[in-house]
Write a protein that holds these residues in place. Structure first.
Motif, PDB file in Angstrom:
ATOM      1  N   ASN A  68      36.989  14.261 -41.583  1.00  0.00           N
ATOM      2  CA  ASN A  68      37.170  13.979 -40.417  1.00  0.00           C
ATOM      3  C   ASN A  68      38.313  14.939 -39.600  1.00  0.00           C
ATOM      4  OD1 ASN A  68      35.778  11.549 -39.586  1.00  0.00           O
ATOM      5  ND2 ASN A  68      37.174  10.263 -41.123  1.00  0.00           N
ATOM      6  N   THR A  69      38.517  15.932 -40.347  1.00  0.00           N
ATOM      7  CA  THR A  69      39.292  17.116 -39.608  1.00  0.00           C
ATOM      8  C   THR A  69      38.318  18.135 -40.037  1.00  0.00           C
ATOM      9  OG1 THR A  69      40.327  17.396 -42.048  1.00  0.00           O
ATOM     10  CG2 THR A  69      41.621  16.047 -40.232  1.00  0.00           C
TER      11      THR A  69
ATOM     12  N   ILE B  77      43.806   7.198 -67.007  1.00  0.00           N
ATOM     13  CA  ILE B  77      43.437   7.620 -65.590  1.00  0.00           C
ATOM     14  C   ILE B  77      44.470   6.982 -64.564  1.00  0.00           C
ATOM     15  CG2 ILE B  77      41.861   7.282 -63.476  1.00  0.00           C
ATOM     16  CD1 ILE B  77      39.539   7.436 -65.545  1.00  0.00           C
ATOM     17  N   THR B  78      44.807   5.748 -64.716  1.00  0.00           N
ATOM     18  CA  THR B  78      45.858   5.139 -63.921  1.00  0.00           C
ATOM     19  C   THR B  78      47.206   5.726 -63.955  1.00  0.00           C
ATOM     20  OG1 THR B  78      44.590   2.840 -64.068  1.00  0.00           O
ATOM     21  CG2 THR B  78      46.585   2.819 -63.161  1.00  0.00           C
TER      22      THR B  78
ATOM     23  N   GLY C 264      35.510   1.871 -61.456  1.00  0.00           N
ATOM     24  CA  GLY C 264      36.004   0.531 -61.481  1.00  0.00           C
ATOM     25  C   GLY C 264      37.214   0.599 -61.356  1.00  0.00           C
ATOM     26  N   ASN C 265      38.239   1.931 -61.404  1.00  0.00           N
ATOM     27  CA  ASN C 265      39.688   1.914 -61.374  1.00  0.00           C
ATOM     28  C   ASN C 265      40.045   1.937 -60.044  1.00  0.00           C
ATOM     29  OD1 ASN C 265      42.304   3.199 -61.408  1.00  0.00           O
ATOM     30  ND2 ASN C 265      41.972   3.414 -63.483  1.00  0.00           N
ATOM     31  N   TRP C 266      40.732   0.844 -59.654  1.00  0.00           N
ATOM     32  CA  TRP C 266      41.224   0.854 -58.163  1.00  0.00           C
ATOM     33  C   TRP C 266      41.523   2.068 -57.675  1.00  0.00           C
ATOM     34  CZ3 TRP C 266      45.871   0.502 -55.497  1.00  0.00           C
ATOM     35  CH2 TRP C 266      45.762   0.199 -54.095  1.00  0.00           C
ATOM     36  N   LEU C 267      42.606   2.807 -58.327  1.00  0.00           N
ATOM     37  CA  LEU C 267      43.689   3.573 -57.841  1.00  0.00           C
ATOM     38  C   LEU C 267      42.611   4.920 -57.649  1.00  0.00           C
ATOM     39  CD1 LEU C 267      46.394   4.432 -57.115  1.00  0.00           C
ATOM     40  CD2 LEU C 267      46.799   5.055 -59.501  1.00  0.00           C
TER      41      LEU C 267
ATOM     42  N   ALA D 229      45.432  18.393 -37.043  1.00  0.00           N
ATOM     43  CA  ALA D 229      44.648  17.791 -37.956  1.00  0.00           C
ATOM     44  C   ALA D 229      44.723  16.207 -37.728  1.00  0.00           C
ATOM     45  CB  ALA D 229      44.796  18.158 -39.457  1.00  0.00           C
TER      46      ALA D 229
ATOM     47  N   PHE E 162      41.888  13.893 -36.712  1.00  0.00           N
ATOM     48  CA  PHE E 162      41.359  12.811 -37.569  1.00  0.00           C
ATOM     49  C   PHE E 162      41.387  11.377 -37.020  1.00  0.00           C
ATOM     50  CE2 PHE E 162      42.695   9.434 -40.695  1.00  0.00           C
ATOM     51  CZ  PHE E 162      41.619   9.506 -41.602  1.00  0.00           C
TER      52      PHE E 162
ATOM     53  N   VAL F 266      40.600  24.086 -39.097  1.00  0.00           N
ATOM     54  CA  VAL F 266      42.192  23.541 -39.099  1.00  0.00           C
ATOM     55  C   VAL F 266      42.523  23.758 -40.773  1.00  0.00           C
ATOM     56  CG1 VAL F 266      43.653  21.546 -38.905  1.00  0.00           C
ATOM     57  CG2 VAL F 266      42.028  22.433 -37.122  1.00  0.00           C
TER      58      VAL F 266
ATOM     59  N   VAL G 247      50.480  10.803 -57.760  1.00  0.00           N
ATOM     60  CA  VAL G 247      50.708  10.165 -56.605  1.00  0.00           C
ATOM     61  C   VAL G 247      52.346  10.075 -56.201  1.00  0.00           C
ATOM     62  CG1 VAL G 247      50.572   7.881 -54.950  1.00  0.00           C
ATOM     63  CG2 VAL G 247      48.742   8.744 -56.259  1.00  0.00           C
TER      64      VAL G 247
ATOM     65  N   LEU H  41      42.036   6.683 -54.096  1.00  0.00           N
ATOM     66  CA  LEU H  41      42.315   8.189 -53.926  1.00  0.00           C
ATOM     67  C   LEU H  41      41.134   8.964 -53.322  1.00  0.00           C
ATOM     68  CD1 LEU H  41      44.854   8.989 -56.519  1.00  0.00           C
ATOM     69  CD2 LEU H  41      45.369   8.726 -54.231  1.00  0.00           C
TER      70      LEU H  41
ATOM     71  N   TYR I 193      37.999   9.751 -37.011  1.00  0.00           N
ATOM     72  CA  TYR I 193      37.801   8.462 -37.775  1.00  0.00           C
ATOM     73  C   TYR I 193      37.328   7.256 -36.957  1.00  0.00           C
ATOM     74  CZ  TYR I 193      38.955   5.123 -41.491  1.00  0.00           C
ATOM     75  OH  TYR I 193      38.986   4.208 -42.465  1.00  0.00           O
TER      76      TYR I 193
ATOM     77  N   ARG J  83      42.328  -5.934 -64.661  1.00  0.00           N
ATOM     78  CA  ARG J  83      40.864  -5.542 -64.665  1.00  0.00           C
ATOM     79  C   ARG J  83      40.456  -4.495 -63.794  1.00  0.00           C
ATOM     80  NH1 ARG J  83      37.877 -10.469 -61.995  1.00  0.00           N
ATOM     81  NH2 ARG J  83      38.529 -11.398 -63.945  1.00  0.00           N
ATOM     82  N   ASN J  84      41.223  -4.182 -62.507  1.00  0.00           N
ATOM     83  CA  ASN J  84      41.043  -2.998 -61.898  1.00  0.00           C
ATOM     84  C   ASN J  84      41.744  -1.819 -62.139  1.00  0.00           C
ATOM     85  OD1 ASN J  84      39.302  -4.241 -60.101  1.00  0.00           O
ATOM     86  ND2 ASN J  84      41.106  -5.159 -59.125  1.00  0.00           N
ATOM     87  N   LEU J  85      42.830  -1.911 -62.956  1.00  0.00           N
ATOM     88  CA  LEU J  85      43.373  -0.894 -63.448  1.00  0.00           C
ATOM     89  C   LEU J  85      43.515  -0.325 -65.111  1.00  0.00           C
ATOM     90  CD1 LEU J  85      46.593  -0.907 -60.715  1.00  0.00           C
ATOM     91  CD2 LEU J  85      44.637   0.496 -60.731  1.00  0.00           C
TER      92      LEU J  85
ATOM     93  N   ASN K 211      40.762   4.001 -68.712  1.00  0.00           N
ATOM     94  CA  ASN K 211      41.347   3.482 -67.396  1.00  0.00           C
ATOM     95  C   ASN K 211      42.798   3.557 -67.453  1.00  0.00           C
ATOM     96  OD1 ASN K 211      39.264   3.202 -65.608  1.00  0.00           O
ATOM     97  ND2 ASN K 211      38.714   1.247 -66.220  1.00  0.00           N
TER      98      ASN K 211
ATOM     99  N   LEU L 287      47.411   9.225 -62.585  1.00  0.00           N
ATOM    100  CA  LEU L 287      47.232   9.236 -61.070  1.00  0.00           C
ATOM    101  C   LEU L 287      48.403   8.918 -60.504  1.00  0.00           C
ATOM    102  CD1 LEU L 287      43.579   8.564 -60.425  1.00  0.00           C
ATOM    103  CD2 LEU L 287      44.612  10.554 -60.016  1.00  0.00           C
ATOM    104  N   SER L 288      49.116   7.571 -60.968  1.00  0.00           N
ATOM    105  CA  SER L 288      50.286   7.265 -60.388  1.00  0.00           C
ATOM    106  C   SER L 288      51.311   8.418 -60.617  1.00  0.00           C
ATOM    107  CB  SER L 288      50.743   6.046 -61.184  1.00  0.00           C
ATOM    108  OG  SER L 288      49.674   5.284 -61.627  1.00  0.00           O
TER     109      SER L 288
ATOM    110  N   CYS M 253      49.076  20.451 -39.029  1.00  0.00           N
ATOM    111  CA  CYS M 253      49.210  19.112 -39.575  1.00  0.00           C
ATOM    112  C   CYS M 253      48.996  18.466 -38.356  1.00  0.00           C
ATOM    113  CB  CYS M 253      50.439  18.654 -40.441  1.00  0.00           C
ATOM    114  SG  CYS M 253      50.397  19.121 -42.134  1.00  0.00           S
TER     115      CYS M 253
END
Lengths: 344, 391
Positions: free
Chosen positions: B126-127, A25-26, B109-112, A318, A322, B131, A33, B116, A326, A14-16, A22, A29-30, A315
């Motif tokens: 937040n930076t 996209i999944t 609706g897409n979790w990924l 930052a 952060f 920087v 990543v 991201l 945050y 359902r989510n991916l 979808n 993106l995977s 880094c």
């Protein structure tokens, strides 16, 4: 509820993978990543030379503050931390009679810490003077942000009241100031405080660079604080003014005892937000030549043995920002709910 | 004999009097402060005059429109202003696109995709921008290969530590003849728009689809280019040459310096994270019933977003968007930290050359204020247009 493998599979679908786009996209993106993640991980774990941070850690944190006097910074942090813990406990247990003392303690902590950090004279044995010119590193960043927001607070209240005033002179001057400052970049205000301020003061008054930067930060921040507080003032119902006037309070007392406490309560989350952006904006003092956390990092990249280690240092900087920003924004979101702003 | 009324307020408690006196005293203090500042300024033997603007600048500006060291100061300032406007306009366009995309992704609706987008927004917001700019400039753009090993992009562009060079368009020999056809295309399309509007008014439905208008707008210039005898616009392909002294030089094309690219990328990334939040808040503010109603009518997901949700969200989005645009413009002054010669950086050089601190400072203030006012004026026009459409 039992989370079986089947539930999990439905959830994933359902989510991916609910529709064909979808799925696309999944999968894309995977892939991204995976590639970026492995590259970043390999850099963090293997290729990055983190010893540049560990070697320069003290310099990054406290800058050119004398090594033997660093305990004074640690004590200052401990004071703030202890006060914060006490405040939290007192608030949790709702001991309303100690609130006043906590406020007094917070207000007192500011001059105490200032004296602790600055020391007395050159030849004082207990607390030898540390000139504010050599304050640098993360410590300078914190000092600039905290003093900037604190000092801008009274000025901001005055400006906000001025802008809402019935009297044309006050309204005009406050509005002009606020709009002028909000219309120009912070760097130009800092520049003014660094270069113009000395020209506008009599020659016998000499301000250090840090004090001048603080003046600029305060002037800039005050305009934004004023706008936040003005929003709070507008949120106080008119009936409150009228009721207080009927009780016989004059306009000054109406403000101080009735309106301002309610208005300020409503703007606390907004002020935290402003503090976060001011905290980030303190990095701009690098441009006028001060060495805050970023300035020190930049200076380190210029040293022969650390040349070219921009990625590691920036880094790290930052990451420090952060973590601070945050956690503050999370706290502010909680505070917003706790104060019930907008739900009253 | 004077009769004192019982309820008459004593004069020092009269609010009108207090108000007047307070204002007079305040003005007096302000005037005294200004005089004090002015006398301190005078005491240092400084004069206040803008005459230096006509003098020779005697420094070079490598960025933007052509500038020679013999040009006067005011032209240097103009170069800086144009550079700032260039970054601001491009930054606003790109950060709006990226911000809208990220904002909608945060609600996907897409979790990924959602996660991201959230990480991106939180990390960037937040930076500090400075920087990020340092990182982009020193750790990425300066690390690009040298010109000898420049990355060759498809379609003959070069990416090196001197920046990005793309093919440009230059006017050919028959360009002026072709302009006539372009003008004809614009006039013709304008006439068709007018016709279409009249048909809608009289019959209530358009005579032809809106996309049809693109046809003459594109077709006439293309046909016109043949009529003008070809060679109206030519590609200016960049190439790497070795000059007489053996130094490699980039020739032709449009070059964007690394400083410009780093600043633009930094501003776009930073501002788009804020715009994403603005967009998300706007979309979430549209009542859920709208989406559900549209879905029950058989709209697709894309149609719901484009035809139902976005037009309504836009009204909520525009006002905070204006302040993000203003922030971007003001933040472009950080250019000086990475050596891009914008309005602020040029002013700084002017100041060091001429020593006219107050004058240059007033010019900086005036420029940023007028830029801010222009942007908010234009955006408010846009805003008004959308608000009137509202019920």
């Amino acid at each position: 509820m039992k989370a079986t493998a089947r539930d999990l599979a439905t959830k994933i679908r359902r989510n991916l993978f609910s529709t064909w786009y979808n799925v696309v996209i999944t999968l894309t993106l995977s892939g991204v990543v995976a590639v970026v993640g492995t590259k970043a991980l390999r850099w963090i774990l293997i290729r990055a030379q983190w010893q540049v941070i560990t070697t320069n850690f003290r310099v990054l944190m406290t800058g050119r503050y004398p090594k033997d006097e660093v305990w004074r910074i640690i004590v200052s942090i401990l004071i703030v931390f202890t006060l914060a813990v006490i405040t939290r406990i007192v608030r949790k247990q709702k001991k309303t009679d100690v609130y006043r003392w906590i406020t007094v303690a917070w207000i007192l902590s500011l001059p105490v810490i200032t004296i602790l950090l600055r020391g007395f004279g050159e030849d004082n044995n207990v607390l030898p003077g540390v000139k504010s010119e050599i304050w640098s590193g993360l410590m300078l960043t914190l000092v600039l942000a905290v003093i900037g927001i604190t000092a801008s607070f009274p000025l901001g209240i005055l400006l906000a009241l001025g802008r809402r005033s019935k009297l044309p002179v006050f309204r005009l001057v406050s509005t002009a100031y606020i709009e002028l400052i909000r219309g120009v970049p912070l760097i130009s205000v800092l520049f003014m405080s660094q270069l113009l301020l000395p020209l506008f003061l009599p020659p016998q008054i000499r301000l250090g660079t840090v004090v001048r930067a603080l003046t600029g930060m305060t002037m800039f921040s005050a305009a934004y604080t004023a706008e936040n507080i003005r929003g709070g003032l507008a949120s106080v119902p008119k009936g409150q003014y009228e009721a207080a006037r009927v009780l016989g309070l004059n306009s000054a007392l109406v403000m101080i005892l009735v309106v301002l406490p309610q208005a300020l309560r409503a703007v606390i989350p907004a002020l935290v937000g402003q503090f976060i952006s001011l905290f980030k904006d303190t990095t701009l003092v690098v441009i006028v030549g001060l060495l805050d956390l970023l300035g020190i990092a930049k200076a380190v990249t210029g040293q022969v043995q650390f040349i070219g280690l921009h990625q590691e240092l920036y880094c790290f900087v930052a990451l420090v920002f952060f973590i601070c920003c945050y956690s503050m924004s999370r706290a502010s979101r909680r505070l917003e709910i706790a104060l019930g702003v907008g739900n009253r | 004999m004077i009769e004192i009324k019982q309820d008459q307020t004593r004069f020092w408690r009269d609010e009108r009097l207090i108000n007047t006196v307070a204002q007079v005293v305040f003005i007096f203090i302000l005037v005294a402060l200004v005089f004090w500042i002015f006398s301190n300024y005078r005491q240092r033997g400084l004069i206040f005059s803008f005459r230096f603007l006509a003098e020779e600048a005697s420094f070079d500006i490598s960025e933007g429109i052509e500038f020679h060291p013999t040009d006067p100061y005011y032209r240097a300032f103009l170069v800086g202003v144009i550079n700032t406007v260039r970054v601001a306009v491009l930054g606003i366009v790109f950060s709006t696109i990226l911000g809208t995309f990220t904002g909608i992704s945060r609600l996907s609706g897409n979790w990924l995709l959602r996660k991201l987008a959230t990480i991106y927004v939180e990390l960037i917001r937040n930076t500090p921008l400075l920087v990020q700019l340092f990182f982009l400039y020193f750790a990425i753009f300066m690390r690009l290969p040298r010109i000898q090993h420049a990355i060759i992009l498809p379609g003959s562009g070069f990416l090196s530590n001197r920046g990005l060079t793309l093919p440009g368009l230059v006017t050919g020999s028959n360009f002026s003849a072709w302009l006539f056809w372009v003008a004809m295309a614009i006039i013709g399309t304008g006439f068709l728009v007018f016709l279409r509007g009249r048909t809608i008014k009289t019959t209530g439905r358009p005579a032809f689809n809106f996309g049809f208008l693109l046809l003459p707008l594109i077709l006439i210039p293309i046909l016109g280019s043949f009529a003008a005898g070809g060679s109206v616009l030519n590609w200016d392909l960049p190439s790497i040459h070795r000059s007489g002294s053996g130094i490699l030089k980039l020739e032709g094309g449009i070059n964007f310096s690394s400083e410009f690219l780093a600043l633009l990328t930094g501003l776009v990334i930073y501002t788009s994270a804020y715009i994403a939040e603005v967009v998300r808040a706007g979309v979430q503010a549209v009542p859920k019933g709208q989406t559900e109603a549209a879905r029950s009518q058989g709209f697709t997901q894309g149609q719901i977003l484009g035809l139902i949700v976005m037009p309504q969200a836009l009204r909520i989005i525009i006002p905070p968007l204006i302040s993000q645009y203003l922030n971007l413009t003001k933040n472009s002054s950080l250019a000086i930290a990475i050596g891009f010669l914008d309005l602020y950086a040029v002013s700084q050089t002017m100041l060091n050359q001429s020593g006219r601190v107050v004058e240059v400072f007033l010019m900086i203030m005036a420029s940023y204020l007028s830029l801010s006012l222009t942007i908010s004026y234009l955006m408010n026009l846009f805003n008004k247009h959308f608000q009137i459409v509202e019920r």
